[in-house]
Design an enzyme around this catalytic site. Structure first.
Site, PDB file in Angstrom:
ATOM      1  N   HIS A 154     -23.098  -9.003   2.886  1.00  0.00           N
ATOM      2  CA  HIS A 154     -23.097 -10.457   2.563  1.00  0.00           C
ATOM      3  C   HIS A 154     -22.774 -10.082   0.914  1.00  0.00           C
ATOM      4  O   HIS A 154     -23.244  -9.223   0.129  1.00  0.00           O
ATOM      5  CB  HIS A 154     -24.557 -10.846   2.356  1.00  0.00           C
ATOM      6  CG  HIS A 154     -24.831 -11.202   3.915  1.00  0.00           C
ATOM      7  ND1 HIS A 154     -25.897 -11.340   4.424  1.00  0.00           N
ATOM      8  CD2 HIS A 154     -23.772 -11.647   4.919  1.00  0.00           C
ATOM      9  CE1 HIS A 154     -26.074 -11.925   5.900  1.00  0.00           C
ATOM     10  NE2 HIS A 154     -24.641 -11.876   6.267  1.00  0.00           N
ATOM     11  N   ARG A 180     -25.978  -8.616  15.606  1.00  0.00           N
ATOM     12  CA  ARG A 180     -26.016  -8.602  13.983  1.00  0.00           C
ATOM     13  C   ARG A 180     -27.300  -9.336  13.771  1.00  0.00           C
ATOM     14  O   ARG A 180     -27.789  -8.566  12.713  1.00  0.00           O
ATOM     15  CB  ARG A 180     -24.831  -9.041  13.425  1.00  0.00           C
ATOM     16  CG  ARG A 180     -24.592  -9.325  12.090  1.00  0.00           C
ATOM     17  CD  ARG A 180     -23.102  -9.680  11.615  1.00  0.00           C
ATOM     18  NE  ARG A 180     -23.032 -10.147  10.340  1.00  0.00           N
ATOM     19  CZ  ARG A 180     -22.671  -9.582   9.208  1.00  0.00           C
ATOM     20  NH1 ARG A 180     -22.673  -8.063   9.464  1.00  0.00           N
ATOM     21  NH2 ARG A 180     -22.521  -9.912   8.166  1.00  0.00           N
ATOM     22  N   TYR A 189     -32.903 -14.985   7.324  1.00  0.00           N
ATOM     23  CA  TYR A 189     -33.745 -14.118   7.983  1.00  0.00           C
ATOM     24  C   TYR A 189     -35.084 -14.192   7.817  1.00  0.00           C
ATOM     25  O   TYR A 189     -35.952 -14.158   8.633  1.00  0.00           O
ATOM     26  CB  TYR A 189     -32.961 -12.597   8.167  1.00  0.00           C
ATOM     27  CG  TYR A 189     -31.717 -12.537   8.643  1.00  0.00           C
ATOM     28  CD1 TYR A 189     -31.418 -12.801  10.079  1.00  0.00           C
ATOM     29  CD2 TYR A 189     -30.723 -12.439   7.880  1.00  0.00           C
ATOM     30  CE1 TYR A 189     -30.234 -12.678  10.501  1.00  0.00           C
ATOM     31  CE2 TYR A 189     -29.387 -12.401   8.286  1.00  0.00           C
ATOM     32  CZ  TYR A 189     -29.152 -12.325   9.507  1.00  0.00           C
ATOM     33  OH  TYR A 189     -27.840 -12.337  10.056  1.00  0.00           O
ATOM     34  N   LYS A 208     -15.118  -8.068   4.832  1.00  0.00           N
ATOM     35  CA  LYS A 208     -14.339  -9.013   4.257  1.00  0.00           C
ATOM     36  C   LYS A 208     -13.613  -8.863   3.099  1.00  0.00           C
ATOM     37  O   LYS A 208     -14.449  -8.157   2.124  1.00  0.00           O
ATOM     38  CB  LYS A 208     -15.290 -10.493   4.294  1.00  0.00           C
ATOM     39  CG  LYS A 208     -15.611 -11.021   5.596  1.00  0.00           C
ATOM     40  CD  LYS A 208     -16.273 -12.247   5.563  1.00  0.00           C
ATOM     41  CE  LYS A 208     -16.434 -12.828   6.774  1.00  0.00           C
ATOM     42  NZ  LYS A 208     -17.215 -14.223   6.788  1.00  0.00           N
ATOM     43  N   HIS A 248     -22.439 -11.806  17.691  1.00  0.00           N
ATOM     44  CA  HIS A 248     -23.173 -12.213  16.431  1.00  0.00           C
ATOM     45  C   HIS A 248     -24.806 -12.097  16.520  1.00  0.00           C
ATOM     46  O   HIS A 248     -25.464 -11.807  15.503  1.00  0.00           O
ATOM     47  CB  HIS A 248     -22.769 -13.705  15.857  1.00  0.00           C
ATOM     48  CG  HIS A 248     -22.397 -13.376  14.437  1.00  0.00           C
ATOM     49  ND1 HIS A 248     -21.614 -12.487  13.784  1.00  0.00           N
ATOM     50  CD2 HIS A 248     -23.021 -14.207  13.495  1.00  0.00           C
ATOM     51  CE1 HIS A 248     -21.535 -13.008  12.391  1.00  0.00           C
ATOM     52  NE2 HIS A 248     -22.458 -13.830  12.137  1.00  0.00           N
TER      53      HIS A 248
END
Length: 311
Positions: A277, A254, A286, A173, A251
């Site tokens: 991230h 992931r 997580y 990103k 996802h």
């Protein structure tokens, strides 16, 4: 929608793309959100250059009444805030009516993940695909081995895979790059797919086709396998592996990558880097997945939790 509203939105989105290198999917989402907002205003005789804080709040209330999810409403407000900040900076407005509006927040949901056994079944099903087995096995192996976003996976350039790499360079990103290591099974699947891919490319070039720069080429407009096609593909592989397709998305793998690493003793900062991230707080979700698993483990196996007596 008025020409003036369209001009505001188009100019804002162009600036986002140029200045912030906003992802295509983010651009499309903002475009939809802002057009919805502008259309809502116009149906009430309002315009972007004169709308008030109260009007924006009324729009958000209408979105809630419509049953839109918290995340959707939060994203819409984010788009509106950024539009009016841009309008203020450009001198289109002398104020920012969205400045003081508090968002609805986002529901903190635990990400769905897969067990080790389910991942093994998914990998086996990909390798046994009746069509494109080499490509499918490579896709699933790379996704689970690296935790890439699906958009990063399908748009990988073939150049990054040459020479039996131990690491992959991923463009994420905002154009940010990161290196992720490849497992031995992922490298093997990648090597096998490259042989198959290059043979198909050579045959296509012999018939006059242009060479593809992508690892997973396609005849579509983008030139590579699309996110949408991979989404449906992973569902098909899940069914073949005896896993509920409702449980599996790109996802999900992931999430499985991150959860399994954390369960194996990896630290959050390392996982943050691997996932790309920007903030470690995003990665911390997580730890909650593991908390739930540990709680279930205690409730299932601790003698007092079962109502028995400790020995």
């Amino acid at each position: 929608m008025s020409a003036e509203a369209l001009r505001w939105i188009a100019t804002f989105l162009e600036a986002q793309a140029a200045e912030k290198d906003a992802a295509t999917n983010t651009q499309l989402a903002y475009a939809r959100d802002l057009r919805d907002f502008a259309g809502w205003l116009e149906r009430r005789g309002l315009a972007l250059d004169s709308v008030s804080e109260r009007d924006i709040t009324a729009y958000l209330v209408a979105c809630e009444a419509e049953g839109l999810a918290l995340a959707t409403r939060a994203r819409r407000l984010s788009a509106i805030r950024q539009l009016f900040r841009f309008a203020y900076e450009e001198g289109w407005r002398s104020d920012n009516p969205a400045l003081q509006i508090k968002g609805p927040g986002k529901a903190r949901r635990l990400p769905r993940t897969l067990s080790h056994d389910e991942v093994d079944r998914l990998l086996a099903a990909a390798e046994a695909s009746p069509r494109d087995a080499g490509r499918n096995a490579c896709l699933v192996q790379l996704l689970y081995a690296t935790g890439m976003r699906v958009s990063e996976l399908v748009s990988l350039p073939v150049s990054c895979a040459r020479g039996d790499p131990r690491m992959l360079l991923i463009r994420g990103k905002g154009g940010k790059e990161r290196m992720v290591p490849l497992s031995r099974p992922a490298r093997a699947a990648l090597a096998e797919w490259l042989v198959e891919r290059d043979a198909a490319e050579a045959a296509a070039r012999a018939e006059g086709a242009s060479p593809s720069r992508f690892l997973f080429p396609s005849h579509g407009r983008l030139g590579h396998l699309t996110r949408h096609r991979f989404y449906s593909l992973i569902k098909e592989i899940a069914v073949a592996g005896g896993i509920s397709p409702d449980k599996v998305t790109p996802h999900t793998l992931r999430h499985a990558f991150a959860t399994h690493l954390l369960a194996g003793g990896a630290d959050l900062r390392s996982i943050q880097t691997l996932l790309g991230h920007a903030d470690v707080s995003t990665t911390e979700i997580y730890t909650h997945v593991l908390d739930e698993r540990l709680r279930a483990l205690v409730l299932e196996h601790h003698p007092l939790a079962r109502g028995g007596k400790a020995t």
